[in-house]
Design an enzyme around this catalytic site. Structure first.
Site, PDB file in Angstrom:
ATOM      1  N   TYR A 108       0.816  -1.209   0.000  1.00  0.00           N
ATOM      2  CA  TYR A 108       0.000   0.000   0.000  1.00  0.00           C
ATOM      3  C   TYR A 108       0.853   1.263   0.000  1.00  0.00           C
ATOM      4  O   TYR A 108       0.441   2.297  -0.524  1.00  0.00           O
ATOM      5  CB  TYR A 108      -0.892   0.041   1.254  1.00  0.00           C
ATOM      6  CG  TYR A 108      -2.269  -0.529   1.075  1.00  0.00           C
ATOM      7  CD1 TYR A 108      -2.447  -1.852   0.722  1.00  0.00           C
ATOM      8  CD2 TYR A 108      -3.398   0.259   1.293  1.00  0.00           C
ATOM      9  CE1 TYR A 108      -3.712  -2.385   0.589  1.00  0.00           C
ATOM     10  CE2 TYR A 108      -4.667  -0.265   1.160  1.00  0.00           C
ATOM     11  CZ  TYR A 108      -4.819  -1.584   0.803  1.00  0.00           C
ATOM     12  OH  TYR A 108      -6.071  -2.099   0.667  1.00  0.00           O
ATOM     13  N   LYS A 136       2.378 -15.250   2.562  1.00  0.00           N
ATOM     14  CA  LYS A 136       2.544 -15.999   1.317  1.00  0.00           C
ATOM     15  C   LYS A 136       4.024 -16.327   1.210  1.00  0.00           C
ATOM     16  O   LYS A 136       4.706 -15.980   0.239  1.00  0.00           O
ATOM     17  CB  LYS A 136       2.018 -15.154   0.140  1.00  0.00           C
ATOM     18  CG  LYS A 136       1.965 -15.886  -1.188  1.00  0.00           C
ATOM     19  CD  LYS A 136       0.914 -16.992  -1.270  1.00  0.00           C
ATOM     20  CE  LYS A 136       1.063 -17.763  -2.569  1.00  0.00           C
ATOM     21  NZ  LYS A 136       0.176 -18.958  -2.612  1.00  0.00           N
ATOM     22  N   ASP A 183      -3.799 -17.891   0.637  1.00  0.00           N
ATOM     23  CA  ASP A 183      -4.797 -18.563  -0.204  1.00  0.00           C
ATOM     24  C   ASP A 183      -5.548 -19.625   0.597  1.00  0.00           C
ATOM     25  O   ASP A 183      -6.769 -19.740   0.528  1.00  0.00           O
ATOM     26  CB  ASP A 183      -4.167 -19.149  -1.490  1.00  0.00           C
ATOM     27  CG  ASP A 183      -2.919 -19.966  -1.242  1.00  0.00           C
ATOM     28  OD1 ASP A 183      -2.373 -19.930  -0.113  1.00  0.00           O
ATOM     29  OD2 ASP A 183      -2.465 -20.658  -2.172  1.00  0.00           O
ATOM     30  N   ASP A 208      -6.683  -6.445   4.077  1.00  0.00           N
ATOM     31  CA  ASP A 208      -7.760  -5.760   3.360  1.00  0.00           C
ATOM     32  C   ASP A 208      -8.695  -6.789   2.736  1.00  0.00           C
ATOM     33  O   ASP A 208      -9.911  -6.721   2.881  1.00  0.00           O
ATOM     34  CB  ASP A 208      -7.158  -4.858   2.274  1.00  0.00           C
ATOM     35  CG  ASP A 208      -8.242  -4.176   1.451  1.00  0.00           C
ATOM     36  OD1 ASP A 208      -9.164  -3.612   2.051  1.00  0.00           O
ATOM     37  OD2 ASP A 208      -8.164  -4.234   0.210  1.00  0.00           O
ATOM     38  N   ASP A 261     -12.729  -8.278   4.213  1.00  0.00           N
ATOM     39  CA  ASP A 261     -14.004  -8.233   3.484  1.00  0.00           C
ATOM     40  C   ASP A 261     -14.626  -9.630   3.435  1.00  0.00           C
ATOM     41  O   ASP A 261     -15.834  -9.795   3.595  1.00  0.00           O
ATOM     42  CB  ASP A 261     -13.818  -7.727   2.040  1.00  0.00           C
ATOM     43  CG  ASP A 261     -14.017  -6.221   1.929  1.00  0.00           C
ATOM     44  OD1 ASP A 261     -13.783  -5.516   2.934  1.00  0.00           O
ATOM     45  OD2 ASP A 261     -14.406  -5.758   0.840  1.00  0.00           O
TER      46      ASP A 261
END
Ligand code: IPM
Ligand code: MG
Length: 356
Positions: free
Chosen positions: A140, A191, A223, A247, A251
């Site tokens: 970001y 990851k 994942d 982020d 959601d």
């Protein structure tokens, strides 16, 4: 006297912030705290008025206040603004300027709403997890280059995702501490099978966890985590992860509660905290008076808890929200047959009445 900045922002922001303000006033009266509110511009509203998404005056006011409550920013009207003038820059700028490197997103499936989940009710009822998202680093805030044409006349763009050990450590430490008063389990999501920054993340997480022998640390690839959140949301307690992964996963976790309109968040770190519902500005229903104000109201509860250390007032608001839901009142987003449909204002008034 506690100073609170209100940033209504765009879309449904002004409606839900107004509802939350009334609840804060009520809570203050009960606990004998007094608030001084000031409203500031950010996002599209600031773009329209001042030509930039985050006026210096807004940053200064937030930095001086005890806490800030923000509604939502952005909307189609400003989607074509150049990257440095995007409405989202307001939120990113506030986070960075105030050193709010920790974002807390408690995801609790309200018993009364488990049936609203897109997942099977028995798989989600009772799920209660806390996402601790790193908020001022990673991809970001890394170096980036907007689209350009390279020597071979191919169009390119890039973003760098970088983490330092201290940035990782402070957020993992926070997650570990949070787990101590919960189920004592932290899932660090990365990851690391592909990314160097994730390999550092995993290493620092393991090192930091040594200071918390009572907490169980689990590592999970992002994942797989996306999949496990759907399969066994109840298996999670605290999730700690990078800015981008947090982020995305928040959601996903939010929607399994069946009610993204209800979820609050807190951003804390160096400066005064910033509190905002997880949902966006919902331009499609802005001004209709039907938005769910509970995400903003529960964010106000987090503000009381984390910035003002008014635990009793925070818990009272949360209890009042639970009660109003148990009584069957629902805004349109969570409405179903057999319940009583209410507007934004009515929902706010019901919570206010329960608080009294
Ligand atoms: C969030 C939002 C923001 C983010 C946007 C509005 C910049 O999606 O708080 O999750 O990406 O962090
Ligand atoms: Mg998001």
């Amino acid at each position: 006297m506690k100073k609170i900045i209100l940033i209504p922002g765009d879309g449904i922001g002004p409606e839900i912030v107004a509802a939350a303000r009334r609840i804060l006033d009520k809570a203050a009266a009960k606990q004998k705290i007094s608030f001084e509110f000031a409203e500031k511009y950010a996002g599209g509203a600031a773009l329209d008025k001042f030509g930039l998404p985050l006026p210096a005056d807004t940053i200064a006011a937030c930095a001086e206040a005890d806490a800030t409550l923000l509604g939502a920013v952005g909307g189609p009207k400003w989607d074509n603004a150049p990257p440095e003038l995007r409405a989202e820059k307001a939120i990113l700028g506030l986070r960075k300027e105030m050193g709010l490197y920790i974002n807390l997103r408690p995801i609790r499936v309200q018993p009364a709403l488990a049936g609203n989940s897109p997942l099977k009710e028995e798989n989600v009822a009772g799920a209660d997890l806390l996402i601790v998202r790193e908020l001022t680093g990673g991809i970001y805030f890394g170096k980036r280059r907007e689209a350009f044409v390279d020597e071979e006349t191919i169009e390119r763009a890039w973003d760098i995702g970088e983490y330092s050990a201290p940035e990782i450590e402070r957020v993992v430490r926070y997650a570990m501490r949070a787990a101590l008063s919960r189920k004592k389990k932290v899932t660090s999501v990365d990851k690391s099978n592909v990314l160097a920054s994730s390999r550092l993340w995993k290493k620092i997480a393991a090192r930091t966890a040594l200071d918390f022998p009572e907490v169980r640390l689990e590592n999970m690839y992002v994942d797989n985590c996306a999949m496990q959140l759907i399969l066994t949301p109840k298996a999670f307690d605290v999730i700690v992860t990078s800015n981008l992964f947090g982020d995305i996963l928040s959601d996903e976790a939010a929607v399994i509660t069946g009610s993204i309109g209800m979820l609050p968040s807190a951003s804390v770190g160096q400066g005064p905290g910033l509190f905002e519902p997880i949902h966006g500005s919902a331009p499609d229903i802005a001004g209709l008076g039907i938005a769910n104000p509970l995400g903003a109201i529960l964010s106000a509860a987090m503000l009381l808890r984390f910035s003002l250390r008014e635990e009793a007032a925070a818990a009272a608001i949360e209890g009042a929200v639970d009660k109003v839901l148990a009584m069957g009142y629902r805004t349109a987003d969570i409405y179903g047959a057999g319940f009583t449909k209410v507007t934004t204002e009515e929902m706010g008034a019901l919570v206010e009445k329960e608080l009294a």
